[in-house]
Design a protein around this motif. Structure first.
Motif, PDB file in Angstrom:
ATOM      1  N   TYR A  15       0.821  -1.214   0.000  1.00 11.92           N
ATOM      2  CA  TYR A  15       0.000   0.000   0.000  1.00 11.92           C
ATOM      3  C   TYR A  15       0.855   1.265   0.000  1.00 11.92           C
ATOM      4  CZ  TYR A  15      -4.218  -2.755   0.729  1.00 11.92           C
ATOM      5  OH  TYR A  15      -5.257  -3.636   0.573  1.00 11.92           O
ATOM      6  N   THR A  16       2.016   1.217   0.658  1.00 20.47           N
ATOM      7  CA  THR A  16       2.922   2.365   0.613  1.00 20.47           C
ATOM      8  C   THR A  16       3.373   2.627  -0.812  1.00 20.47           C
ATOM      9  OG1 THR A  16       3.709   2.044   2.882  1.00 20.47           O
ATOM     10  CG2 THR A  16       5.135   3.288   1.409  1.00 20.47           C
ATOM     11  N   HIS A  17       3.701   1.567  -1.548  1.00 21.78           N
ATOM     12  CA  HIS A  17       4.175   1.769  -2.921  1.00 21.78           C
ATOM     13  C   HIS A  17       3.040   2.175  -3.854  1.00 21.78           C
ATOM     14  CE1 HIS A  17       7.907   0.546  -1.388  1.00 21.78           C
ATOM     15  NE2 HIS A  17       7.684  -0.752  -1.402  1.00 21.78           N
ATOM     16  N   ILE A  18       1.840   1.709  -3.592  1.00 19.62           N
ATOM     17  CA  ILE A  18       0.687   2.193  -4.360  1.00 19.62           C
ATOM     18  C   ILE A  18       0.500   3.690  -4.108  1.00 19.62           C
ATOM     19  CG2 ILE A  18      -1.823   2.063  -4.597  1.00 19.62           C
ATOM     20  CD1 ILE A  18      -1.563  -0.966  -4.008  1.00 19.62           C
ATOM     21  N   ALA A  19       0.662   4.093  -2.848  1.00 18.99           N
ATOM     22  CA  ALA A  19       0.550   5.512  -2.506  1.00 18.99           C
ATOM     23  C   ALA A  19       1.628   6.326  -3.206  1.00 18.99           C
ATOM     24  CB  ALA A  19       0.639   5.699  -0.993  1.00 18.99           C
ATOM     25  N   GLU A  20       2.858   5.831  -3.199  1.00 24.96           N
ATOM     26  CA  GLU A  20       3.955   6.545  -3.858  1.00 24.96           C
ATOM     27  C   GLU A  20       3.727   6.639  -5.364  1.00 24.96           C
ATOM     28  OE1 GLU A  20       7.671   5.504  -0.870  1.00 24.96           O
ATOM     29  OE2 GLU A  20       7.075   4.040  -2.376  1.00 24.96           O
ATOM     30  N   ALA A  21       3.256   5.537  -5.959  1.00 25.92           N
ATOM     31  CA  ALA A  21       2.981   5.547  -7.396  1.00 25.92           C
ATOM     32  C   ALA A  21       1.872   6.544  -7.725  1.00 25.92           C
ATOM     33  CB  ALA A  21       2.600   4.143  -7.866  1.00 25.92           C
ATOM     34  N   SER A  22       0.840   6.572  -6.903  1.00 16.16           N
ATOM     35  CA  SER A  22      -0.272   7.490  -7.144  1.00 16.16           C
ATOM     36  C   SER A  22       0.168   8.945  -7.001  1.00 16.16           C
ATOM     37  CB  SER A  22      -1.419   7.182  -6.177  1.00 16.16           C
ATOM     38  OG  SER A  22      -1.922   5.874  -6.387  1.00 16.16           O
ATOM     39  N   MET A  23       1.036   9.219  -6.030  1.00 16.17           N
ATOM     40  CA  MET A  23       1.566  10.574  -5.886  1.00 16.17           C
ATOM     41  C   MET A  23       2.356  10.971  -7.128  1.00 16.17           C
ATOM     42  SD  MET A  23       2.113  13.475  -4.489  1.00 16.17           S
ATOM     43  CE  MET A  23       1.216  13.251  -2.949  1.00 16.17           C
ATOM     44  N   GLN A  24       3.161  10.050  -7.637  1.00 19.71           N
ATOM     45  CA  GLN A  24       3.935  10.353  -8.839  1.00 19.71           C
ATOM     46  C   GLN A  24       3.026  10.657 -10.027  1.00 19.71           C
ATOM     47  OE1 GLN A  24       7.553   8.047  -9.689  1.00 19.71           O
ATOM     48  NE2 GLN A  24       7.258   6.988  -7.745  1.00 19.71           N
ATOM     49  N   ASP A  25       1.855  10.035 -10.050  1.00 21.09           N
ATOM     50  CA  ASP A  25       0.891  10.264 -11.125  1.00 21.09           C
ATOM     51  C   ASP A  25      -0.077  11.408 -10.810  1.00 21.09           C
ATOM     52  OD1 ASP A  25       1.976   8.232 -12.642  1.00 21.09           O
ATOM     53  OD2 ASP A  25       0.590   6.709 -11.892  1.00 21.09           O
ATOM     54  N   LEU A  26       0.162  12.099  -9.684  1.00 21.20           N
ATOM     55  CA  LEU A  26      -0.657  13.241  -9.255  1.00 21.20           C
ATOM     56  C   LEU A  26      -2.099  12.840  -8.983  1.00 21.20           C
ATOM     57  CD1 LEU A  26       0.731  15.936 -11.761  1.00 21.20           C
ATOM     58  CD2 LEU A  26       1.737  15.071  -9.637  1.00 21.20           C
ATOM     59  N   ARG A  27      -2.290  11.607  -8.538  1.00 18.86           N
ATOM     60  CA  ARG A  27      -3.621  11.106  -8.188  1.00 18.86           C
ATOM     61  C   ARG A  27      -3.730  11.160  -6.658  1.00 18.86           C
ATOM     62  NH1 ARG A  27      -3.277   5.900 -12.209  1.00 18.86           N
ATOM     63  NH2 ARG A  27      -4.963   5.083 -10.901  1.00 18.86           N
ATOM     64  N   TYR A  28      -4.036  12.342  -6.168  1.00 18.12           N
ATOM     65  CA  TYR A  28      -3.878  12.635  -4.749  1.00 18.12           C
ATOM     66  C   TYR A  28      -4.849  11.858  -3.864  1.00 18.12           C
ATOM     67  CZ  TYR A  28      -1.297  16.472  -6.871  1.00 18.12           C
ATOM     68  OH  TYR A  28      -0.430  17.209  -7.637  1.00 18.12           O
ATOM     69  N   GLN A  29      -6.077  11.707  -4.279  1.00 22.31           N
ATOM     70  CA  GLN A  29      -7.030  10.969  -3.461  1.00 22.31           C
ATOM     71  C   GLN A  29      -6.629   9.505  -3.347  1.00 22.31           C
ATOM     72  OE1 GLN A  29      -9.865  12.330  -1.678  1.00 22.31           O
ATOM     73  NE2 GLN A  29      -9.359  10.376  -0.708  1.00 22.31           N
ATOM     74  N   GLU A  30      -6.217   8.917  -4.454  1.00 16.09           N
ATOM     75  CA  GLU A  30      -5.759   7.525  -4.421  1.00 16.09           C
ATOM     76  C   GLU A  30      -4.510   7.391  -3.554  1.00 16.09           C
ATOM     77  OE1 GLU A  30      -5.316   5.830  -8.303  1.00 16.09           O
ATOM     78  OE2 GLU A  30      -7.228   6.656  -9.000  1.00 16.09           O
TER      79      GLU A  30
END
Length: 218
Positions: A123-138
């Motif tokens: 889940y941490t890496h999903i969060a990091e990936a989503s941040m990199q994609d600017l998908r803040y809610q995800e």
């Protein structure tokens, strides 16, 4: 002395601190972790656990992401059903700025072992990936899932802080940053790449600005 997996779990003890809190080890501790890694690989270069553990250490301690990926791919060729190896793949691809692959591999780790207690990593890496994609809610949602499983994970607190800042939830963002600083008081914007190998993150400047908005010191 020829038991590779014993070396792997010995250097894991050092690596876990870095994974959770950043590079806070002394030079002597770092050197000992790397010595144990080399001994483990020399003892058994065909043990899938030794290989993915070594890949993680190489990414965090040596910042050699290509070398880490080579070890990880060999681990998965030996045991393609290891959720922790897939988590490691997510970690490496995240640090390489390949957010799509990182998210896919983290989700695969969860899917093949849905009750695995180490999914705070995924889940941490999903969060990091989503941040990199600017998908803040995800990013915020995944960071919260990680922290429900392991509230001592500094990277998840940081992602939560930055994503909530962009979502306009400043009180929540500031609380996440304060929790990060309680776990590692030396964190700053300037030193973050020193603590974690994030220099190749996609949209790194956006992430750092989110942390600044959330209250992480410069």
């Amino acid at each position: 002395p020829g038991y590779g997996r014993a070396y792997a779990y010995a250097f894991w003890c050092y690596r876990r601190e870095v994974q959770s809190k950043g590079m806070v080890l002394s030079n002597e501790e770092q050197a000992e972790a790397l010595r144990l890694m080399e001994a483990g690989l020399k003892a058994d270069k065909d043990d899938a656990i030794v290989l993915w553990q070594a890949a993680t250490l190489k990414a965090y301690f040596e910042r050699d992401l290509e070398g880490a990926l080579a070890l990880l791919e060999r681990s998965l060729s030996i045991d393609p059903n290891s959720p922790r190896a897939w988590n490691t793949s997510a970690l490496i691809h995240c640090f390489m700025g390949d957010s799509e692959t990182a998210r896919t591999h983290a989700e695969h780790a969860i899917r093949i072992s849905p009750r695995n207690p180490t999914h705070w990593v995924a889940y941490t890496h999903i969060a990091e990936a989503s941040m990199q994609d600017l998908r803040y809610q995800e990013a915020a949602d995944a960071a919260k899932k990680a922290l429900q499983l392991n509230n001592y994970m500094v990277p998840a607190h940081l992602i939560l802080g930055a994503s909530c800042a962009y979502l306009g939830r400043l009180a929540e963002a500031q609380a996440a940053i304060q929790h990060s600083l309680q776990l590692n008081p030396n964190l700053t914007i300037a030193r973050l790449p020193e603590f974690f190998p994030i220099s190749r993150f996609k949209n790194l400047d956006v992430y750092l600005e989110g942390l600044r908005k959330a209250g992480l010191p410069d």
